[in-house]
Design a protein around this motif. Structure first.
Motif, PDB file in Angstrom:
ATOM      1  N   THR A 107       0.515  -2.670  -6.023  1.00  0.00           N
ATOM      2  CA  THR A 107       0.437  -1.721  -4.910  1.00  0.00           C
ATOM      3  C   THR A 107      -0.862  -0.930  -4.958  1.00  0.00           C
ATOM      4  O   THR A 107      -1.205  -0.325  -5.980  1.00  0.00           O
ATOM      5  CB  THR A 107       1.623  -0.742  -4.955  1.00  0.00           C
ATOM      6  OG1 THR A 107       2.836  -1.486  -4.921  1.00  0.00           O
ATOM      7  CG2 THR A 107       1.580   0.218  -3.774  1.00  0.00           C
ATOM      8  N   ARG A 108      -1.567  -0.922  -3.854  1.00  0.00           N
ATOM      9  CA  ARG A 108      -2.784  -0.120  -3.719  1.00  0.00           C
ATOM     10  C   ARG A 108      -2.398   1.312  -3.379  1.00  0.00           C
ATOM     11  O   ARG A 108      -1.570   1.543  -2.496  1.00  0.00           O
ATOM     12  CB  ARG A 108      -3.672  -0.715  -2.627  1.00  0.00           C
ATOM     13  CG  ARG A 108      -5.038  -0.058  -2.481  1.00  0.00           C
ATOM     14  CD  ARG A 108      -5.824  -0.729  -1.368  1.00  0.00           C
ATOM     15  NE  ARG A 108      -7.120  -0.096  -1.177  1.00  0.00           N
ATOM     16  CZ  ARG A 108      -7.928  -0.339  -0.146  1.00  0.00           C
ATOM     17  NH1 ARG A 108      -7.557  -1.203   0.795  1.00  0.00           N
ATOM     18  NH2 ARG A 108      -9.095   0.273  -0.037  1.00  0.00           N
ATOM     19  N   VAL A 165       0.834  -1.193   0.000  1.00  0.00           N
ATOM     20  CA  VAL A 165       0.000   0.000   0.000  1.00  0.00           C
ATOM     21  C   VAL A 165       0.871   1.247   0.000  1.00  0.00           C
ATOM     22  O   VAL A 165       1.944   1.278   0.613  1.00  0.00           O
ATOM     23  CB  VAL A 165      -0.960   0.003   1.212  1.00  0.00           C
ATOM     24  CG1 VAL A 165      -0.195   0.071   2.524  1.00  0.00           C
ATOM     25  CG2 VAL A 165      -1.952   1.154   1.115  1.00  0.00           C
ATOM     26  N   ASP A 211      -9.446   5.439  -4.386  1.00  0.00           N
ATOM     27  CA  ASP A 211      -8.152   4.769  -4.428  1.00  0.00           C
ATOM     28  C   ASP A 211      -7.925   4.169  -5.812  1.00  0.00           C
ATOM     29  O   ASP A 211      -8.837   4.062  -6.640  1.00  0.00           O
ATOM     30  CB  ASP A 211      -8.048   3.710  -3.340  1.00  0.00           C
ATOM     31  CG  ASP A 211      -9.061   2.591  -3.504  1.00  0.00           C
ATOM     32  OD1 ASP A 211     -10.259   2.891  -3.634  1.00  0.00           O
ATOM     33  OD2 ASP A 211      -8.659   1.421  -3.509  1.00  0.00           O
ATOM     34  N   THR A 212      -6.684   3.774  -6.049  1.00  0.00           N
ATOM     35  CA  THR A 212      -6.309   3.240  -7.353  1.00  0.00           C
ATOM     36  C   THR A 212      -5.175   2.238  -7.141  1.00  0.00           C
ATOM     37  O   THR A 212      -4.987   1.737  -6.033  1.00  0.00           O
ATOM     38  CB  THR A 212      -5.911   4.384  -8.322  1.00  0.00           C
ATOM     39  OG1 THR A 212      -5.571   3.844  -9.601  1.00  0.00           O
ATOM     40  CG2 THR A 212      -4.749   5.208  -7.788  1.00  0.00           C
ATOM     41  N   SER A 213      -4.443   1.920  -8.174  1.00  0.00           N
ATOM     42  CA  SER A 213      -3.304   1.002  -8.063  1.00  0.00           C
ATOM     43  C   SER A 213      -2.186   1.481  -8.972  1.00  0.00           C
ATOM     44  O   SER A 213      -2.405   2.250  -9.913  1.00  0.00           O
ATOM     45  CB  SER A 213      -3.704  -0.424  -8.458  1.00  0.00           C
ATOM     46  OG  SER A 213      -3.953  -0.500  -9.856  1.00  0.00           O
TER      47      SER A 213
END
Length: 209
Positions: free
Chosen positions: A187-188, A147, A196-198
């Motif tokens: 990875t967040r 994260v 949120d995204t990645s």
């Protein structure tokens, strides 16, 4: 399954994401970017029954630091920020509080350097200096939990603005590209505003990738 539980609330006049990271094994916690309403955040922490160990700041704009002073008094915890951001946090004109709200400043207890590793609430955290939105912007990466708390550096398919004091589009572009290059696709990414995204999604869809 990791031991990190992330709780999120949207707080303040510009809808800032405030994150409470909880170690589910120890019930210790850290707080990222307490935007405003210190009493409400303190109640949130108490209701969760966790022990707050630190406050992490991605940058010094008023909408990310408004509750810091109140929470420090309440919980007696240290504040972490990039050392280069001190000038923004400690100037009410640069942190924009003088223009948008009541003027205030904040000092951090631990001034971090790029790629500095530290431990909070049982998590090994790496602080990356990501200038652009402000001169001392930071992203916090927890490898074991995959994260990244990206503040206003990386948004979902976008980036933070650079037309505010100490901002630089060139530096922001380099900061975004660096994060996308060095972090795993899985990875967040937990940004300072909106959803949120990645890393994988940002490699594909972020226009600054």
């Amino acid at each position: 399954m990791g031991k990190l539980k992330i709780e999120q609330r949207v707080i303040g006049m510009v809808a800032t994401n405030v994150y409470l990271g909880i170690n589910m094994e120890t019930k210790e916690a850290f707080l990222v970017d307490p935007a405003d309403r210190a009493e409400d955040i303190a109640q949130w922490i108490r209701q969760d029954g966790v022990t707050l160990k630190a406050i992490l700041l991605t940058h010094g704009h008023f909408d990310h630091i408004g509750a810091v002073s109140g929470l420090k008094r309440e919980f007696q915890v240290p504040v972490y920020a990039m050392g280069a951001e001190a000038v923004v946090m400690e100037d009410s004109t640069l942190n924009l509080s003088a223009n948008w709200a009541s003027a205030f400043t904040v000092k951090c207890d631990h001034e971090l350097a790029d790629e500095e590793k530290f431990q909070v609430a049982g998590f090994d955290i790496v602080a990356y200096h990501t200038p652009g939105h402000t001169k001392g912007g930071a992203c916090y990466y927890i490898e074991e939990e995959q994260v990244l708390f990206s503040g206003d550096t990386i948004f979902c398919h976008s980036v933070g603005r650079t037309d505010l004091p100490t901002g630089s589009m060139g530096e922001l572009r380099r900061s975004v590209q660096r994060m996308l290059q060095i972090l795993p696709d899985a990875t967040r990414v937990m940004p300072g505003h909106e959803c949120d995204t990645s890393i994988a999604d940002e490699k594909r869809y972020n226009p600054y990738s």
